[in-house]
Design a protein around this motif. Structure first.
Motif, PDB file in Angstrom:
ATOM      1  N   ASP A 242      -6.265   5.416   6.938  1.00  0.00           N
ATOM      2  CA  ASP A 242      -7.248   6.309   7.558  1.00  0.00           C
ATOM      3  C   ASP A 242      -7.434   5.961   9.028  1.00  0.00           C
TER       4      ASP A 242
ATOM      5  N   ASN B 116       8.538  20.163  -8.409  1.00  0.00           N
ATOM      6  CA  ASN B 116       8.266  18.974  -7.594  1.00  0.00           C
ATOM      7  C   ASN B 116       8.209  17.688  -8.418  1.00  0.00           C
TER       8      ASN B 116
ATOM      9  N   PHE C 120       6.010  18.240   1.492  1.00  0.00           N
ATOM     10  CA  PHE C 120       6.710  17.649   0.355  1.00  0.00           C
ATOM     11  C   PHE C 120       7.081  18.665  -0.721  1.00  0.00           C
ATOM     12  N   PHE C 121       6.932  19.958  -0.425  1.00  0.00           N
ATOM     13  CA  PHE C 121       7.203  20.988  -1.424  1.00  0.00           C
ATOM     14  C   PHE C 121       8.713  21.244  -1.538  1.00  0.00           C
TER      15      PHE C 121
ATOM     16  N   ARG D  71      -4.061  17.408   5.973  1.00  0.00           N
ATOM     17  CA  ARG D  71      -3.639  16.332   6.876  1.00  0.00           C
ATOM     18  C   ARG D  71      -2.399  15.704   6.254  1.00  0.00           C
ATOM     19  N   PHE D  72      -1.247  16.068   6.784  1.00  0.00           N
ATOM     20  CA  PHE D  72       0.030  15.476   6.384  1.00  0.00           C
ATOM     21  C   PHE D  72       0.312  15.592   4.876  1.00  0.00           C
TER      22      PHE D  72
ATOM     23  N   MET E 222      -4.373   8.282  -6.415  1.00  0.00           N
ATOM     24  CA  MET E 222      -5.066   8.633  -5.165  1.00  0.00           C
ATOM     25  C   MET E 222      -6.301   9.486  -5.473  1.00  0.00           C
TER      26      MET E 222
ATOM     27  N   ASP F  54      -4.206  17.496  -5.392  1.00  0.00           N
ATOM     28  CA  ASP F  54      -3.144  16.516  -5.141  1.00  0.00           C
ATOM     29  C   ASP F  54      -2.417  16.230  -6.446  1.00  0.00           C
ATOM     30  N   ILE F  55      -1.152  15.802  -6.311  1.00  0.00           N
ATOM     31  CA  ILE F  55      -0.348  15.470  -7.495  1.00  0.00           C
ATOM     32  C   ILE F  55      -0.440  13.986  -7.859  1.00  0.00           C
TER      33      ILE F  55
ATOM     34  N   LEU G 193      -4.608   7.455  10.874  1.00  0.00           N
ATOM     35  CA  LEU G 193      -4.451   8.919  10.868  1.00  0.00           C
ATOM     36  C   LEU G 193      -5.703   9.699  11.251  1.00  0.00           C
TER      37      LEU G 193
ATOM     38  N   ASP H 103      -0.234  20.562  -8.757  1.00  0.00           N
ATOM     39  CA  ASP H 103       0.778  20.838  -7.743  1.00  0.00           C
ATOM     40  C   ASP H 103       0.358  22.092  -6.964  1.00  0.00           C
ATOM     41  N   ALA H 104       0.173  21.953  -5.653  1.00  0.00           N
ATOM     42  CA  ALA H 104      -0.287  23.093  -4.849  1.00  0.00           C
ATOM     43  C   ALA H 104       0.732  24.234  -4.860  1.00  0.00           C
TER      44      ALA H 104
ATOM     45  N   TRP I  94      -0.921   3.711  -1.171  1.00  0.00           N
ATOM     46  CA  TRP I  94      -1.922   4.440  -0.373  1.00  0.00           C
ATOM     47  C   TRP I  94      -3.341   4.065  -0.817  1.00  0.00           C
TER      48      TRP I  94
ATOM     49  N   CYS J 206      -4.682  16.192  -0.741  1.00  0.00           N
ATOM     50  CA  CYS J 206      -5.872  15.523  -0.166  1.00  0.00           C
ATOM     51  C   CYS J 206      -5.833  14.019  -0.314  1.00  0.00           C
TER      52      CYS J 206
HETATM   53  C1  LIG Z   1       1.214  11.649   3.430  1.00  0.00           C
HETATM   54  S1  LIG Z   1       0.115  11.800   2.075  1.00  0.00           S
HETATM   55  C2  LIG Z   1      -1.348  12.420   2.888  1.00  0.00           C
HETATM   56  C3  LIG Z   1      -2.582  12.223   2.055  1.00  0.00           C
HETATM   57  C4  LIG Z   1      -3.891  12.688   2.719  1.00  0.00           C
HETATM   58  N1  LIG Z   1      -3.841  14.087   3.087  1.00  0.00           N
HETATM   59  C5  LIG Z   1      -4.203  11.843   3.927  1.00  0.00           C
HETATM   60  O1  LIG Z   1      -4.048  12.311   5.052  1.00  0.00           O
HETATM   61  O2  LIG Z   1      -4.624  10.681   3.728  1.00  0.00           O
HETATM   62  C6  LIG Z   1       0.761  13.249   1.292  1.00  0.00           C
HETATM   63  C7  LIG Z   1      -0.050  13.705   0.089  1.00  0.00           C
HETATM   64  O3  LIG Z   1       0.476  14.949  -0.385  1.00  0.00           O
HETATM   65  C8  LIG Z   1       0.437  14.919  -1.801  1.00  0.00           C
HETATM   66  N2  LIG Z   1       1.378  15.929  -2.305  1.00  0.00           N
HETATM   67  C9  LIG Z   1       2.737  15.918  -2.198  1.00  0.00           C
HETATM   68  N3  LIG Z   1       3.267  17.008  -2.796  1.00  0.00           N
HETATM   69  C10 LIG Z   1       2.209  17.724  -3.293  1.00  0.00           C
HETATM   70  C11 LIG Z   1       2.117  18.952  -4.035  1.00  0.00           C
HETATM   71  N4  LIG Z   1       3.198  19.641  -4.399  1.00  0.00           N
HETATM   72  N5  LIG Z   1       0.881  19.395  -4.369  1.00  0.00           N
HETATM   73  C12 LIG Z   1      -0.235  18.686  -4.026  1.00  0.00           C
HETATM   74  N6  LIG Z   1      -0.194  17.517  -3.343  1.00  0.00           N
HETATM   75  C13 LIG Z   1       1.016  17.040  -2.977  1.00  0.00           C
HETATM   76  C14 LIG Z   1       0.781  13.473  -2.136  1.00  0.00           C
HETATM   77  O4  LIG Z   1       0.445  13.114  -3.438  1.00  0.00           O
HETATM   78  C15 LIG Z   1      -0.025  12.731  -1.074  1.00  0.00           C
HETATM   79  O5  LIG Z   1      -1.311  12.463  -1.503  1.00  0.00           O
END
Ligand SMILES: C[S@@+](CC[C@H](N)C(=O)[O-])C[C@H]1O[C@@H](n2cnc3c(N)ncnc32)[C@H](O)[C@@H]1O
Length: 292
Positions: free
Chosen positions: A36, A13, A135-136, A130-131, A91, A86-87, A39, A113-114, A28, A63
């Motif tokens: 916030d 990623n 992105f994986f 939440r959203f 944030m 979170d990556i 969402l 990275d999750a 963000w 997160c």
């Molecule tokens: C659309 S934002 C949502 C953030 C938060 N959940 C919210 O609702 O405010 C997407 C989040 O997913 C994180 N993200 C993307 N790919 C990730 C991964 N492989 N592992 C962990 N976090 C990831 C991004 O860094 C970002 O903070």
């Protein structure tokens, strides 16, 4: 409280790590409150469906600035705990600061990275997002990894967007921008991005292949307040700051930028009222279980 974490932009990623640290993350952080407000309602409804009870151990995937992590920490109470992952370093820095300032003792954060992080195995009751899970690069590998962090019987619950066409809060301003600036060709439907989980058949297949059962979808359809503000001009500014438009506008001359602002404002104005610009949004709440 560590504020100096960094994450290398490598692994599957790498592109998203760069994006969420260099481009999207700082925005963000600046607009956390607005995002916030936009969402919160969808996130809270998804969290309700997760059925958190006090004492549970929870993962908050992607997160971001920590809003849901703090809410989950409240719901599970002092006998439970939450790990936000979170990556995005900027944030997470804000998330940690907010948890510290709120005196939250049962939440911690991991910059990782999750999809690839080595979670301590089979220990968590719930994985929530939440959203943050669209992105994986390899969603099956990512959800397989998340499932290993759950105990047998553990639950997964997340909210993700349905298609761009079902989300006029995003498609209308984009169409207005496209009158003046060439938009990049749309990413393939499976490419990582906000709308990657629009197709429920695909998501269902991913989760089953990753070892989840009892996959269930619920539609959330309701208007959202664009940019979380009652003010029309602030909503327009928000739309032009977030997403792909800012990079396009940075390359455009002053005249084009002024035309874009005018067109986006004209597209939003008919939907503006006392609460702000209210436009339809459609999301899925997805739930599943790890039954072993
Ligand atoms: C659309 S934002 C949502 C953030 C938060 N959940 C919210 O609702 O405010 C997407 C989040 O997913 C994180 N993200 C993307 N790919 C990730 C991964 N492989 N592992 C962990 N976090 C990831 C991004 O860094 C970002 O903070």
């Amino acid at each position: 409280m560590s504020t100096t974490d960094t994450i290398a932009a490598d692994g599957p990623n790498a592109e998203q790590i760069r994006y969420w640290n260099e481009q999207a993350g700082p925005k963000w952080v600046t607009l956390q409150d607005r995002l916030d407000q936009q969402l919160d309602e969808l996130g809270r409804r998804a969290m309700d469906r997760a059925g958190i009870v006090p004492g549970e151990t929870i993962l908050d995937l992607g997160c971001g600035c920590g809003t849901t992590t703090l809410e989950l920490a409240q719901r599970t109470g002092e006998t439970g705990n939450v790990l936000g992952i979170d990556i995005s370093a900027p944030m997470l820095e804000l998330a940690r600061r907010r948890a510290h300032d709120a005196g939250t003792r049962n939440a911690r954060f991991e910059l990782a990275d999750a999809q690839t992080h080595q979670f301590s195995c089979a220990s968590r009751d719930v994985a929530f997002s939440r959203f943050g899970v669209m992105f994986f690069a390899d969603p099956v590998a990512a959800f397989d990894n998340v499932r290993r962090a759950l105990r047998p019987g553990g639950r997964l619950a997340f909210v993700c967007w349905q298609s761009l066409g079902q989300n006029p809060w995003m498609s209308l301003p984009l169409a207005a921008v496209a009158q003046h600036v060439a938009l990049p060709p749309p990413a393939g439907p499976d490419a990582p991005g906000p709308f990657a989980f629009a197709d429920r058949e695909r998501v269902s297949g991913i989760l089953q292949e990753a070892g989840f059962t009892d996959v269930a979808f619920e539609t959330l359809e309701e208007p959202i307040t664009v940019g979380g503000t009652p003010d029309l001009d602030q909503a327009v500014e928000f739309l032009l700051t977030m997403g792909p438009t800012q990079a396009l506008l940075a390359q455009a001359d002053e005249g084009v930028r002024a035309q874009v602002v005018q067109s986006v404002r004209a597209a939003m104005a008919p939907h503006h009222g006392p609460k702000g610009v209210r436009l339809p949004a459609a999301a899925w709440v997805v739930r599943a279980r790890y039954s072993r």
